[in-house]
Design a protein around this motif. Sequence first.
Motif, mmCIF file in Angstrom:
data_model
loop_
_atom_site.group_PDB
_atom_site.id
_atom_site.type_symbol
_atom_site.label_atom_id
_atom_site.label_comp_id
_atom_site.label_asym_id
_atom_site.label_seq_id
_atom_site.Cartn_x
_atom_site.Cartn_y
_atom_site.Cartn_z
ATOM 1 N N ALA A 72 0.832 -1.200 0.000
ATOM 2 C CA ALA A 72 0.000 0.000 0.000
ATOM 3 C C ALA A 72 0.870 1.256 0.000
ATOM 4 N N LEU A 73 1.953 1.236 0.788
ATOM 5 C CA LEU A 73 2.888 2.358 0.796
ATOM 6 C C LEU A 73 3.593 2.485 -0.554
ATOM 7 N N ASP A 74 3.926 1.325 -1.155
ATOM 8 C CA ASP A 74 4.510 1.252 -2.501
ATOM 9 C C ASP A 74 5.771 2.112 -2.649
ATOM 10 N N TRP A 75 6.644 2.012 -1.684
ATOM 11 C CA TRP A 75 7.917 2.722 -1.748
ATOM 12 C C TRP A 75 8.947 1.772 -2.336
ATOM 13 N N ASN A 76 8.946 1.678 -3.656
ATOM 14 C CA ASN A 76 9.805 0.719 -4.348
ATOM 15 C C ASN A 76 11.183 1.335 -4.586
ATOM 16 N N ILE A 77 12.206 0.729 -4.000
ATOM 17 C CA ILE A 77 13.565 1.268 -4.108
ATOM 18 C C ILE A 77 14.457 0.395 -4.994
ATOM 19 N N THR A 78 13.846 -0.534 -5.734
ATOM 20 C CA THR A 78 14.655 -1.448 -6.552
ATOM 21 C C THR A 78 15.476 -0.708 -7.595
ATOM 22 N N ASP A 79 14.889 0.292 -8.232
ATOM 23 C CA ASP A 79 15.629 1.065 -9.235
ATOM 24 C C ASP A 79 16.852 1.729 -8.608
ATOM 25 N N GLU A 80 16.697 2.233 -7.398
ATOM 26 C CA GLU A 80 17.803 2.900 -6.713
ATOM 27 C C GLU A 80 18.915 1.903 -6.368
ATOM 28 N N SER A 157 11.332 -3.893 -2.410
ATOM 29 C CA SER A 157 12.530 -4.054 -3.234
ATOM 30 C C SER A 157 12.635 -5.503 -3.696
ATOM 31 N N TYR A 158 12.919 -5.666 -4.965
ATOM 32 C CA TYR A 158 13.033 -6.997 -5.560
ATOM 33 C C TYR A 158 14.500 -7.329 -5.787
ATOM 34 N N GLY A 159 14.838 -8.586 -5.565
ATOM 35 C CA GLY A 159 16.209 -9.018 -5.747
ATOM 36 C C GLY A 159 16.611 -9.069 -7.208
ATOM 37 N N PRO A 160 17.913 -9.219 -7.467
ATOM 38 C CA PRO A 160 18.416 -9.237 -8.850
ATOM 39 C C PRO A 160 17.735 -10.278 -9.729
ATOM 40 N N ARG A 161 17.412 -11.453 -9.180
ATOM 41 C CA ARG A 161 16.811 -12.517 -9.981
ATOM 42 C C ARG A 161 15.426 -12.128 -10.480
ATOM 43 N N THR A 232 24.084 -15.372 -0.888
ATOM 44 C CA THR A 232 22.928 -14.495 -1.087
ATOM 45 C C THR A 232 23.026 -13.736 -2.407
ATOM 46 N N MET A 233 24.240 -13.410 -2.804
ATOM 47 C CA MET A 233 24.431 -12.711 -4.080
ATOM 48 C C MET A 233 24.562 -13.686 -5.238
ATOM 49 N N TYR A 234 25.356 -14.720 -5.061
ATOM 50 C CA TYR A 234 25.570 -15.679 -6.144
ATOM 51 C C TYR A 234 24.262 -16.325 -6.596
ATOM 52 N N LEU A 235 23.353 -16.573 -5.676
ATOM 53 C CA LEU A 235 22.080 -17.189 -6.023
ATOM 54 C C LEU A 235 21.075 -16.187 -6.578
ATOM 55 N N GLY A 236 21.467 -14.925 -6.673
ATOM 56 C CA GLY A 236 20.616 -13.907 -7.270
ATOM 57 C C GLY A 236 19.525 -13.392 -6.357
ATOM 58 N N ILE A 237 19.658 -13.629 -5.056
ATOM 59 C CA ILE A 237 18.603 -13.256 -4.116
ATOM 60 C C ILE A 237 18.783 -11.829 -3.608
ATOM 61 N N HIS A 238 20.018 -11.415 -3.381
ATOM 62 C CA HIS A 238 20.283 -10.079 -2.829
ATOM 63 C C HIS A 238 21.279 -9.303 -3.679
ATOM 64 N N TRP A 239 21.152 -7.987 -3.593
ATOM 65 C CA TRP A 239 22.101 -7.072 -4.206
ATOM 66 C C TRP A 239 23.308 -6.912 -3.284
ATOM 67 N N LEU A 240 24.388 -6.422 -3.834
ATOM 68 C CA LEU A 240 25.559 -6.098 -3.023
ATOM 69 C C LEU A 240 25.200 -5.040 -1.978
ATOM 70 N N VAL A 241 24.361 -4.085 -2.348
ATOM 71 C CA VAL A 241 23.948 -3.037 -1.404
ATOM 72 C C VAL A 241 23.234 -3.655 -0.204
ATOM 73 N N ASP A 242 22.393 -4.658 -0.461
ATOM 74 C CA ASP A 242 21.707 -5.354 0.641
ATOM 75 C C ASP A 242 22.713 -5.990 1.592
ATOM 76 N N VAL A 243 23.754 -6.565 1.016
ATOM 77 C CA VAL A 243 24.777 -7.252 1.809
ATOM 78 C C VAL A 243 25.582 -6.249 2.636
ATOM 79 N N VAL A 244 25.960 -5.131 2.014
ATOM 80 C CA VAL A 244 26.710 -4.098 2.746
ATOM 81 C C VAL A 244 25.877 -3.577 3.918
ATOM 82 N N ALA A 245 24.593 -3.324 3.656
ATOM 83 C CA ALA A 245 23.703 -2.872 4.731
ATOM 84 C C ALA A 245 23.570 -3.955 5.798
ATOM 85 N N GLY A 246 23.533 -5.223 5.374
ATOM 86 C CA GLY A 246 23.433 -6.331 6.314
ATOM 87 C C GLY A 246 24.658 -6.449 7.203
ATOM 88 N N VAL A 247 25.842 -6.254 6.628
ATOM 89 C CA VAL A 247 27.078 -6.294 7.423
ATOM 90 C C VAL A 247 27.044 -5.198 8.486
#
Length: 286
Positions: A72-80, A157-161, A232-247
């Motif tokens: 409902a909020l629809d704040w899609n940040i995938t493009d970013e 946000s949608y993953g790379p895959r 998480t990245m090799y399987l196409g599930i997460h972006w590098l940005v997601d991983v950096v934020a996760g660390v």
Amino acid sequence: MALLEVTALTGLSVIAGTAVVALLCIGPRQLSRAMTDVDDRLRDIAPYLGAALALLAVKQITQGYRIRLSRALDWNITDELYALEGEFVATLQGLTPEATLEFFTVSYMVGFAFLLVAAPVTYLLSAGSGQRRLKELLVAYMLNYAVGTVCYTLFVSYGPRNYLETVSGLMYSVYPQTQDLTAAVASNTNVFPSLHTSLSVAVLTVAWRSRRTHPRWTPVAAVVAAAVVFSTMYLGIHWLVDVVAGVALGVGSVSAAVRIVSRVEASQSTPTRGGGDPAGQIGGDD
């Protein structure tokens, strides 16, 4: 049926791995001593464990509502996210040998769950500062899930895959049955930040803090955490940005957990002259 089979296989693998780690990292003699006062140990960490389980229950119960609110909020940040890193994940997939797919699939599905279970069990059954590390870890778990839940509700946000034609959802393509389990606990818009990364890094950070008292556990945690993060990245599930934020979330959650546990423990103990709690220092173990 596929969900039951994958869940059972994952659960059995985690139990077996945890048992092996307990024997190797703690030892039969210390395990035997720990079993004699396990009730006291459980009572000591009961408030932390209860709070963690309650948070997980609330998270799971409200999952459907949060997904609807997020859409409902629809704040899609995938493009970013894509604008920040471009084709990094696609390049990573291209450079990684296909023969490693099974290893990284197991790392993502089983290795992650193993870390979440083996770490608290190891500390629970350990002598000395084990109870303290367990409390820090449980608080870090709660902080990770709390921040992750807020972010997953606010951001779509949608993953790379799911976003790039150049990225393949390798695990779900080759082992489609795994998607039944992952879909049962998370939405495909739960991408930023990567909780697989943040929780694995939190386990590793606590393991590093306990490296003197648990020298065998630290390298195990390091190897498994690294494999989970890469997967998480090799399987196409997460972006590098997601991983950096996760660390950042993983390390930050442990830093905050150390302070929280120090304050709770200090408030429950009799004040001593000079104050302070040396166990609450962030640098490392005793």
